[in-house]
Design a protein around this motif. Sequence first.
Motif, short mmCIF file in Angstrom:
data_model
loop_
_atom_site.label_atom_id
_atom_site.label_comp_id
_atom_site.label_asym_id
_atom_site.label_seq_id
_atom_site.Cartn_x
_atom_site.Cartn_y
_atom_site.Cartn_z
N ALA A 152 0.68 -1.19 0.03
CA ALA A 152 -0.52 0.01 0.03
C ALA A 152 0.79 1.41 -0.13
CB ALA A 152 -1.11 -0.26 1.26
N LEU A 153 1.74 1.36 0.15
CA LEU A 153 3.20 2.09 0.49
C LEU A 153 2.90 2.92 -0.88
CD1 LEU A 153 5.96 1.29 2.21
CD2 LEU A 153 4.26 3.16 2.81
N PRO A 154 3.00 2.68 -1.89
CA PRO A 154 2.86 3.19 -3.15
C PRO A 154 1.61 4.68 -3.23
CG PRO A 154 3.94 1.41 -3.91
CD PRO A 154 3.62 1.25 -2.23
N SER A 155 0.82 3.60 -2.78
CA SER A 155 -0.53 4.40 -2.98
C SER A 155 -1.19 5.37 -1.87
CB SER A 155 -1.86 3.20 -3.00
OG SER A 155 -1.49 2.98 -3.74
N LEU A 156 -0.31 5.36 -0.90
CA LEU A 156 -0.19 6.06 0.07
C LEU A 156 0.72 7.79 -0.64
CD1 LEU A 156 -0.02 3.90 3.27
CD2 LEU A 156 -2.12 5.74 1.99
#
Length: 57
Positions: A8-12
Motif C-alpha cells: 500500500a505504500l506507493p498508493s499512500l
Amino acid sequence: MGRHALPALPSLTAPIDRRTRLPVNDSPARDGETMLDERLLAAAIDARRAILADIAS
C-alpha cells in the motif's frame, strides 16, 4: 500494520507527494473541499508513518 501493508505504500505516497489538491467533490463550498483534502492528506501521512514504524521495530 507491518510488512503486510508494504504494497500500500506507493498508493499512500502518491497523494502525499502531489503538488495539487486531491480531486474531491464533497462540499458545495471550496473551503469544505480544502478541509477534506487536508484531512485525507493527514490520514495518508499517518498511515504511512504507522506502516514504516512497524517495519522499523
